[in-house]
Design a protein around this motif. Sequence first.
Motif, PDB file in Angstrom:
ATOM      1  N   ASN A 260      59.736 -66.659 -13.119  1.00 42.21           N
ATOM      2  CA  ASN A 260      59.052 -66.543 -14.415  1.00 42.21           C
ATOM      3  C   ASN A 260      59.901 -65.764 -15.412  1.00 42.21           C
ATOM      4  O   ASN A 260      60.060 -66.170 -16.569  1.00 42.21           O
ATOM      5  CB  ASN A 260      57.700 -65.833 -14.244  1.00 42.21           C
ATOM      6  CG  ASN A 260      56.710 -66.619 -13.403  1.00 42.21           C
ATOM      7  OD1 ASN A 260      56.990 -67.739 -12.987  1.00 42.21           O
ATOM      8  ND2 ASN A 260      55.551 -66.036 -13.161  1.00 42.21           N
ATOM      9  N   ALA A 261      60.455 -64.633 -14.966  1.00 44.58           N
ATOM     10  CA  ALA A 261      61.260 -63.796 -15.858  1.00 44.58           C
ATOM     11  C   ALA A 261      62.509 -64.551 -16.314  1.00 44.58           C
ATOM     12  O   ALA A 261      62.909 -64.461 -17.488  1.00 44.58           O
ATOM     13  CB  ALA A 261      61.646 -62.504 -15.138  1.00 44.58           C
ATOM     14  N   ALA A 262      63.118 -65.298 -15.401  1.00 46.06           N
ATOM     15  CA  ALA A 262      64.318 -66.062 -15.762  1.00 46.06           C
ATOM     16  C   ALA A 262      63.997 -67.099 -16.822  1.00 46.06           C
ATOM     17  O   ALA A 262      64.779 -67.317 -17.758  1.00 46.06           O
ATOM     18  CB  ALA A 262      64.895 -66.725 -14.522  1.00 46.06           C
ATOM     19  N   ALA A 263      62.834 -67.742 -16.707  1.00 43.47           N
ATOM     20  CA  ALA A 263      62.428 -68.729 -17.707  1.00 43.47           C
ATOM     21  C   ALA A 263      62.178 -68.055 -19.055  1.00 43.47           C
ATOM     22  O   ALA A 263      62.624 -68.555 -20.108  1.00 43.47           O
ATOM     23  CB  ALA A 263      61.176 -69.468 -17.235  1.00 43.47           C
ATOM     24  N   MET A 264      61.488 -66.923 -19.043  1.00 35.25           N
ATOM     25  CA  MET A 264      61.193 -66.210 -20.295  1.00 35.25           C
ATOM     26  C   MET A 264      62.466 -65.705 -20.954  1.00 35.25           C
ATOM     27  O   MET A 264      62.611 -65.755 -22.178  1.00 35.25           O
ATOM     28  CB  MET A 264      60.236 -65.045 -20.014  1.00 35.25           C
ATOM     29  CG  MET A 264      58.888 -65.448 -19.436  1.00 35.25           C
ATOM     30  SD  MET A 264      57.858 -66.416 -20.555  1.00 35.25           S
ATOM     31  CE  MET A 264      57.311 -65.136 -21.684  1.00 35.25           C
ATOM     32  N   ASP A 265      63.425 -65.249 -20.157  1.00 31.03           N
ATOM     33  CA  ASP A 265      64.693 -64.752 -20.692  1.00 31.03           C
ATOM     34  C   ASP A 265      65.518 -65.860 -21.330  1.00 31.03           C
ATOM     35  O   ASP A 265      66.433 -65.585 -22.120  1.00 31.03           O
ATOM     36  CB  ASP A 265      65.518 -64.086 -19.589  1.00 31.03           C
ATOM     37  CG  ASP A 265      64.931 -62.757 -19.137  1.00 31.03           C
ATOM     38  OD1 ASP A 265      64.068 -62.214 -19.859  1.00 31.03           O
ATOM     39  OD2 ASP A 265      65.310 -62.290 -18.046  1.00 31.03           O
ATOM     40  N   ASN A 266      65.229 -67.102 -20.965  1.00 37.99           N
ATOM     41  CA  ASN A 266      65.996 -68.231 -21.487  1.00 37.99           C
ATOM     42  C   ASN A 266      65.207 -69.083 -22.477  1.00 37.99           C
ATOM     43  O   ASN A 266      65.517 -70.248 -22.682  1.00 37.99           O
ATOM     44  CB  ASN A 266      66.501 -69.087 -20.332  1.00 37.99           C
ATOM     45  CG  ASN A 266      67.691 -68.469 -19.630  1.00 37.99           C
ATOM     46  OD1 ASN A 266      68.833 -68.642 -20.043  1.00 37.99           O
ATOM     47  ND2 ASN A 266      67.419 -67.705 -18.567  1.00 37.99           N
ATOM     48  N   GLY A 267      64.182 -68.460 -23.094  1.00 33.48           N
ATOM     49  CA  GLY A 267      63.525 -69.105 -24.222  1.00 33.48           C
ATOM     50  C   GLY A 267      62.147 -69.663 -23.988  1.00 33.48           C
ATOM     51  O   GLY A 267      61.540 -70.218 -24.913  1.00 33.48           O
ATOM     52  N   ALA A 268      61.600 -69.544 -22.782  1.00 35.59           N
ATOM     53  CA  ALA A 268      60.245 -70.036 -22.538  1.00 35.59           C
ATOM     54  C   ALA A 268      59.229 -69.103 -23.185  1.00 35.59           C
ATOM     55  O   ALA A 268      59.428 -67.886 -23.237  1.00 35.59           O
ATOM     56  CB  ALA A 268      59.974 -70.145 -21.047  1.00 35.59           C
ATOM     57  N   ASN A 269      58.145 -69.672 -23.662  1.00 32.10           N
ATOM     58  CA  ASN A 269      57.052 -68.869 -24.205  1.00 32.10           C
ATOM     59  C   ASN A 269      55.937 -68.635 -23.187  1.00 32.10           C
ATOM     60  O   ASN A 269      55.248 -67.619 -23.235  1.00 32.10           O
ATOM     61  CB  ASN A 269      56.457 -69.552 -25.437  1.00 32.10           C
ATOM     62  CG  ASN A 269      57.458 -69.661 -26.571  1.00 32.10           C
ATOM     63  OD1 ASN A 269      58.188 -70.644 -26.681  1.00 32.10           O
ATOM     64  ND2 ASN A 269      57.527 -68.631 -27.423  1.00 32.10           N
ATOM     65  N   PHE A 270      55.761 -69.584 -22.301  1.00 29.55           N
ATOM     66  CA  PHE A 270      54.741 -69.464 -21.258  1.00 29.55           C
ATOM     67  C   PHE A 270      55.299 -70.049 -19.957  1.00 29.55           C
ATOM     68  O   PHE A 270      56.084 -70.997 -19.976  1.00 29.55           O
ATOM     69  CB  PHE A 270      53.458 -70.224 -21.631  1.00 29.55           C
ATOM     70  CG  PHE A 270      52.850 -69.815 -22.934  1.00 29.55           C
ATOM     71  CD1 PHE A 270      52.075 -68.671 -23.023  1.00 29.55           C
ATOM     72  CD2 PHE A 270      53.078 -70.566 -24.084  1.00 29.55           C
ATOM     73  CE1 PHE A 270      51.523 -68.285 -24.234  1.00 29.55           C
ATOM     74  CE2 PHE A 270      52.532 -70.187 -25.293  1.00 29.55           C
ATOM     75  CZ  PHE A 270      51.748 -69.038 -25.375  1.00 29.55           C
ATOM     76  N   VAL A 271      54.855 -69.487 -18.837  1.00 27.78           N
ATOM     77  CA  VAL A 271      55.250 -70.048 -17.544  1.00 27.78           C
ATOM     78  C   VAL A 271      54.187 -69.716 -16.495  1.00 27.78           C
ATOM     79  O   VAL A 271      53.701 -68.592 -16.423  1.00 27.78           O
ATOM     80  CB  VAL A 271      56.649 -69.535 -17.096  1.00 27.78           C
ATOM     81  CG1 VAL A 271      56.695 -68.019 -17.060  1.00 27.78           C
ATOM     82  CG2 VAL A 271      57.017 -70.117 -15.747  1.00 27.78           C
ATOM     83  N   ASN A 272      53.804 -70.731 -15.734  1.00 25.37           N
ATOM     84  CA  ASN A 272      52.942 -70.564 -14.572  1.00 25.37           C
ATOM     85  C   ASN A 272      53.733 -70.990 -13.347  1.00 25.37           C
ATOM     86  O   ASN A 272      54.468 -71.984 -13.398  1.00 25.37           O
ATOM     87  CB  ASN A 272      51.690 -71.451 -14.666  1.00 25.37           C
ATOM     88  CG  ASN A 272      50.757 -71.008 -15.765  1.00 25.37           C
ATOM     89  OD1 ASN A 272      49.996 -70.070 -15.607  1.00 25.37           O
ATOM     90  ND2 ASN A 272      50.814 -71.705 -16.894  1.00 25.37           N
TER      91      ASN A 272
END
Length: 546
Positions: free
Chosen positions: A174-186
């Motif tokens: 989740n953190a990796a996705a957010m660090d690369n521009g994601a706004n939400f992740v489940n």
Amino acid sequence: MKRRNFVQLSGMGAASLLVPASMMGNVIETEALLEPGMDVAIKKKMADVALNTAKSLGASYADARIGRYLNQYVFTREDKVQNVVNTESFGIGIRVIANGTWGFASTNSVTEDGIKKATQQAVAIAKANSKIQKEPVKLAPVEAYGEVSWKTPLTKDFKDVPVSEKVDLLLSANAAAMDNGANFVNSALFMVNEQKYFASTDGSYIDQDVHRIWPTFSVTAVDRSAGKFKTRQAMSAPMGMGYEYMDGLASEKMEGPAGITLYSKSYDIVEDAVQAAKQAKEMLTAKSVDPGKYDLVLEPNHLGLTIHESVGHPLELDRVLGYEANYAGTSFATLDKWKSGDFKYGSDLVNLVADKTQVGSLGAVGYDDEGVKTKKWDLVRNGILVNYQAIRDQVNIIDQNESHGCCYAQSWNDVQFQRMPNVSLEPGKEKYSIKDMIKDVEKGIYIAGRGSYSIDQQRYNFQFGGTIFYEIKNGEIVGMLNDVAYQSNTQEFWNSCAKLCDEGDYRMFGSFFDGKGQPSQVSAVSHGSATSRFNDINVINTGRTI
């Protein structure tokens, strides 16, 4: 749905609504997953109570399935854990033939008295049903295997891995996705262990230990100024493996077109989450597809779903015969097409096989749920329809005397019936890579991952989307596309199959919760293939309105 099941589900958060109520069981502590369960000698003793009682009441056949079903589900969102749930279900199901008719009953009282009462009920049901039975049940013969066992090959049992390690892995993704521009992740991790004991009056006592795992996530990127968002799902596949699937070994993945990482025997969820965030952002500005005819290059994670819907389901014999119609309809692949011996299901390149022995697949077991040793068999050979999927009381209808070994029940308290085995497209025989395939396409689209789909009640006319799409021009990937879906019918589509990559590109897609029946049951099944090309397929733009 019973109120109790609804309360269990609703307490897990939105992500956990993916889990069918039938796979819940009783909520237990994590440590309880490690308890050994009933000794195999006691299982044999309890099973014999059912078999002997059934025979004493006049049953001509009986089988008993003692099942302990353990599940662990972990759900997270961004930097928070939504829930960790451990469940256990334990009991026995007894199936009999009396007066030529099936009867079934089950109980969670796995004692001599409890089993005798359930067996009496099963025989009484069979005898009552026999009053309206037109033809007696005909069972194909099966070998008596005696006392045997089988276990999913694995190196890491998920029950031995601390929950904290699983949570940390999901949160890292989740953190990796957010660090690369994601706004939400489940993200979620589904882990299942079926401890199944089967015994029958044919003389088999079969103990099996089956494991399955499915890591998944959904990453969303938002363009607030434009009021748009795009979502990219995980490129993982559910597998019949242990926790070693989460190791993400570099030797067990490959690079696909446009730098996409393709996973096979292990999965790197953090790496996939990073790519997902970047690709979801790229989707926000990607151009919309121009409708028309394209050559489609379909990777296995995507093609598996098309195989599932247009081959797996329509070649289930009960669906062909019209016995299964409530859940997703019947089948266009009727017996007259098979009997003709020349029905062109696909092009000469198309070889579709059923296989319950494939290592790492969701459907892999040593024996099915009526004690038949599993095997591999042809469904379509050189494009011609040659067989179906059938179990002991069905194969006589297609003039065969051996069950295909594809009987399954989702739990001890459900009656077993014909379920889809692993159904896969054999790879090409000549050396041919994805890069080679892309080079050979003048106007096409590369599609990876699963998306929305629809198919009619005879499993014939269909529409499939995907996760990500790339335009191919003159042998090169030229950019990402949006709003892609293709339309065809089963026979037209498979006859358009023009090229297959070799076995070096072979990978599996899986369905963890495949539904069938009334009342419905779920099962898990894999579909393997190499990247494949289908020529001149109609592509529509799903973002445009008429």
